[in-house]
Design a protein around this motif. Structure first.
Motif, PDB file in Angstrom:
ATOM      1  N   GLY A 119       0.817  -1.203   0.000  1.00 43.17           N
ATOM      2  CA  GLY A 119       0.000   0.000   0.000  1.00 43.17           C
ATOM      3  C   GLY A 119       0.856   1.261   0.000  1.00 43.17           C
ATOM      4  N   ARG A 120       0.224   2.367  -0.296  1.00 45.21           N
ATOM      5  CA  ARG A 120       0.907   3.659  -0.297  1.00 45.21           C
ATOM      6  C   ARG A 120       1.055   4.146   1.139  1.00 45.21           C
ATOM      7  NH1 ARG A 120      -0.434   8.979  -0.234  1.00 45.21           N
ATOM      8  NH2 ARG A 120      -2.658   8.565  -0.128  1.00 45.21           N
ATOM      9  N   HIS A 121       2.268   4.573   1.510  1.00 43.26           N
ATOM     10  CA  HIS A 121       2.480   5.082   2.859  1.00 43.26           C
ATOM     11  C   HIS A 121       1.686   6.361   3.044  1.00 43.26           C
ATOM     12  CE1 HIS A 121       4.610   6.816   6.355  1.00 43.26           C
ATOM     13  NE2 HIS A 121       4.494   5.567   6.735  1.00 43.26           N
ATOM     14  N   GLY A 122       0.991   6.451   4.157  1.00 44.42           N
ATOM     15  CA  GLY A 122       0.153   7.614   4.404  1.00 44.42           C
ATOM     16  C   GLY A 122      -1.202   7.502   3.747  1.00 44.42           C
ATOM     17  N   GLY A 123      -1.514   6.311   3.216  1.00 42.17           N
ATOM     18  CA  GLY A 123      -2.823   6.091   2.593  1.00 42.17           C
ATOM     19  C   GLY A 123      -3.912   6.121   3.650  1.00 42.17           C
ATOM     20  N   GLY A 124      -4.792   5.172   3.635  1.00 44.31           N
ATOM     21  CA  GLY A 124      -5.898   5.154   4.585  1.00 44.31           C
ATOM     22  C   GLY A 124      -5.483   4.776   5.983  1.00 44.31           C
ATOM     23  N   GLN A 125      -6.172   5.381   6.960  1.00 46.01           N
ATOM     24  CA  GLN A 125      -5.913   5.069   8.361  1.00 46.01           C
ATOM     25  C   GLN A 125      -6.552   3.732   8.710  1.00 46.01           C
ATOM     26  OE1 GLN A 125      -6.396   8.261  11.126  1.00 46.01           O
ATOM     27  NE2 GLN A 125      -6.606   6.898  12.874  1.00 46.01           N
ATOM     28  N   ALA A 126      -5.821   2.926   9.456  1.00 43.86           N
ATOM     29  CA  ALA A 126      -6.280   1.592   9.832  1.00 43.86           C
ATOM     30  C   ALA A 126      -7.304   1.658  10.956  1.00 43.86           C
ATOM     31  CB  ALA A 126      -5.088   0.745  10.265  1.00 43.86           C
ATOM     32  N   ASP A 127      -8.089   0.599  11.065  1.00 42.84           N
ATOM     33  CA  ASP A 127      -9.024   0.425  12.168  1.00 42.84           C
ATOM     34  C   ASP A 127      -8.219   0.153  13.443  1.00 42.84           C
ATOM     35  OD1 ASP A 127     -10.540  -1.614  13.963  1.00 42.84           O
ATOM     36  OD2 ASP A 127     -12.126  -0.719  12.728  1.00 42.84           O
ATOM     37  N   MET A 128      -8.463   0.915  14.495  1.00 43.78           N
ATOM     38  CA  MET A 128      -7.677   0.796  15.731  1.00 43.78           C
ATOM     39  C   MET A 128      -7.843  -0.574  16.387  1.00 43.78           C
ATOM     40  SD  MET A 128      -5.781   3.367  16.166  1.00 43.78           S
ATOM     41  CE  MET A 128      -5.649   4.038  14.526  1.00 43.78           C
ATOM     42  N   ASP A 129      -9.007  -1.173  16.299  1.00 39.78           N
ATOM     43  CA  ASP A 129      -9.194  -2.504  16.885  1.00 39.78           C
ATOM     44  C   ASP A 129      -8.350  -3.548  16.158  1.00 39.78           C
ATOM     45  OD1 ASP A 129     -10.923  -1.649  18.895  1.00 39.78           O
ATOM     46  OD2 ASP A 129     -12.698  -1.915  17.624  1.00 39.78           O
ATOM     47  N   VAL A 130      -8.236  -3.410  14.847  1.00 39.85           N
ATOM     48  CA  VAL A 130      -7.385  -4.314  14.063  1.00 39.85           C
ATOM     49  C   VAL A 130      -5.924  -4.132  14.480  1.00 39.85           C
ATOM     50  CG1 VAL A 130      -6.528  -4.844  11.741  1.00 39.85           C
ATOM     51  CG2 VAL A 130      -8.976  -4.470  12.119  1.00 39.85           C
ATOM     52  N   LEU A 131      -5.496  -2.883  14.631  1.00 42.67           N
ATOM     53  CA  LEU A 131      -4.114  -2.622  15.042  1.00 42.67           C
ATOM     54  C   LEU A 131      -3.839  -3.181  16.437  1.00 42.67           C
ATOM     55  CD1 LEU A 131      -3.443   1.013  13.773  1.00 42.67           C
ATOM     56  CD2 LEU A 131      -2.872  -1.161  12.667  1.00 42.67           C
ATOM     57  N   LYS A 132      -4.774  -3.053  17.346  1.00 45.17           N
ATOM     58  CA  LYS A 132      -4.596  -3.588  18.702  1.00 45.17           C
ATOM     59  C   LYS A 132      -4.445  -5.102  18.663  1.00 45.17           C
ATOM     60  CE  LYS A 132      -7.013   0.182  20.971  1.00 45.17           C
ATOM     61  NZ  LYS A 132      -8.263   0.628  21.630  1.00 45.17           N
ATOM     62  N   ASP A 133      -5.239  -5.760  17.829  1.00 43.14           N
ATOM     63  CA  ASP A 133      -5.153  -7.210  17.681  1.00 43.14           C
ATOM     64  C   ASP A 133      -3.789  -7.612  17.098  1.00 43.14           C
ATOM     65  OD1 ASP A 133      -6.310  -9.943  17.610  1.00 43.14           O
ATOM     66  OD2 ASP A 133      -6.159  -9.666  15.424  1.00 43.14           O
ATOM     67  N   GLN A 134      -3.340  -6.891  16.092  1.00 45.98           N
ATOM     68  CA  GLN A 134      -2.038  -7.188  15.476  1.00 45.98           C
ATOM     69  C   GLN A 134      -0.900  -6.962  16.474  1.00 45.98           C
ATOM     70  OE1 GLN A 134      -2.060  -4.696  12.002  1.00 45.98           O
ATOM     71  NE2 GLN A 134      -3.357  -6.114  10.844  1.00 45.98           N
ATOM     72  N   ALA A 135      -0.977  -5.860  17.231  1.00 45.75           N
ATOM     73  CA  ALA A 135       0.059  -5.581  18.248  1.00 45.75           C
ATOM     74  C   ALA A 135       0.122  -6.689  19.274  1.00 45.75           C
ATOM     75  CB  ALA A 135      -0.227  -4.227  18.911  1.00 45.75           C
ATOM     76  N   ALA A 136      -1.039  -7.161  19.710  1.00 48.66           N
ATOM     77  CA  ALA A 136      -1.071  -8.239  20.699  1.00 48.66           C
ATOM     78  C   ALA A 136      -0.442  -9.512  20.146  1.00 48.66           C
ATOM     79  CB  ALA A 136      -2.519  -8.493  21.140  1.00 48.66           C
ATOM     80  N   LYS A 137      -0.667  -9.814  18.880  1.00 54.92           N
ATOM     81  CA  LYS A 137      -0.072 -11.004  18.250  1.00 54.92           C
ATOM     82  C   LYS A 137       1.451 -10.902  18.197  1.00 54.92           C
ATOM     83  CE  LYS A 137      -4.040 -12.337  15.470  1.00 54.92           C
ATOM     84  NZ  LYS A 137      -4.648 -12.398  14.148  1.00 54.92           N
ATOM     85  N   ILE A 138       1.949  -9.718  17.843  1.00 58.04           N
ATOM     86  CA  ILE A 138       3.408  -9.538  17.794  1.00 58.04           C
ATOM     87  C   ILE A 138       4.000  -9.657  19.189  1.00 58.04           C
ATOM     88  CG2 ILE A 138       5.301  -7.968  17.186  1.00 58.04           C
ATOM     89  CD1 ILE A 138       3.230  -6.677  15.166  1.00 58.04           C
ATOM     90  N   ALA A 139       3.370  -8.972  20.159  1.00 57.25           N
ATOM     91  CA  ALA A 139       3.873  -9.010  21.534  1.00 57.25           C
ATOM     92  C   ALA A 139       3.877 -10.433  22.076  1.00 57.25           C
ATOM     93  CB  ALA A 139       3.025  -8.095  22.416  1.00 57.25           C
ATOM     94  N   ALA A 140       2.840 -11.203  21.770  1.00 60.22           N
ATOM     95  CA  ALA A 140       2.752 -12.579  22.243  1.00 60.22           C
ATOM     96  C   ALA A 140       3.832 -13.472  21.623  1.00 60.22           C
ATOM     97  CB  ALA A 140       1.370 -13.162  21.952  1.00 60.22           C
ATOM     98  N   ALA A 141       4.297 -13.091  20.435  1.00 62.10           N
ATOM     99  CA  ALA A 141       5.313 -13.879  19.729  1.00 62.10           C
ATOM    100  C   ALA A 141       6.734 -13.551  20.181  1.00 62.10           C
ATOM    101  CB  ALA A 141       5.183 -13.646  18.212  1.00 62.10           C
ATOM    102  N   LEU A 142       6.892 -12.534  21.001  1.00 59.52           N
ATOM    103  CA  LEU A 142       8.241 -12.167  21.486  1.00 59.52           C
ATOM    104  C   LEU A 142       8.794 -13.204  22.455  1.00 59.52           C
ATOM    105  CD1 LEU A 142       7.890  -8.334  21.988  1.00 59.52           C
ATOM    106  CD2 LEU A 142       9.430  -9.505  20.414  1.00 59.52           C
TER     107      LEU A 142
END
Length: 142
Positions: A119-142
């Motif tokens: 995607g183009r950087h600075g394109g559409g803003q993401a859904d915050m709930d989706v970002l929270k879910d993704q952050a939790a997945k990354i943190a859990a994988a640490l």
């Protein structure tokens, strides 16, 4: 904006580092803060910032760079574990002509999948709930 200049304490990443602006945090320790990019180029796109003040990589002192890069590698590995992408882009921009838009050193970690366009950087803003879910997945994988 050139590669040299004075660090601006009012930049958005400085505000996030001081807790004056919100972010969807992935990871934090004494050396770095990592959070989701709210304008992602791909699912799971996040940033890693050294806490040391510097406008770009060329101004970051070597000790802070070493601490940051160890964490960039660790966080990229966590993204691989969390999302199972076909590849991972780790990128960093120095100066406006190179694509830098926020003048605090930062690294992008961008999971990539075959057949999916970046995607183009600075394109559409993401859904915050989706970002929270993704952050939790990354943190859990640490």
């Amino acid at each position: 904006m050139s590669l040299t200049g004075t660090y601006d304490d009012a930049n958005i990443f400085a505000k996030i580092l001081r807790g004056e602006a919100p972010c969807v945090k992935v990871y934090e320790d004494d050396h770095v803060l990592s959070f989701m990019d709210i304008f992602p180029q791909s699912s799971g796109h996040f940033l890693v910032l050294p806490k040391a003040k510097s406008r770009n990589l060329l101004e970051l002192d070597d000790a802070a760079l070493q601490e940051t890069m160890v964490r960039v590698k660790r966080l990229a590995a966590a993204a691989r574990k969390a999302f199972n992408p076909d590849g991972i882009v780790v990128t960093q921009f120095n100066g406006a002509p190179a694509g830098q838009t926020v003048f605090h050193t930062h690294f992008h970690i961008i999971p990539r999948w075959e057949g999916e366009a970046l995607g183009r950087h600075g394109g559409g803003q993401a859904d915050m709930d989706v970002l929270k879910d993704q952050a939790a997945k990354i943190a859990a994988a640490l």
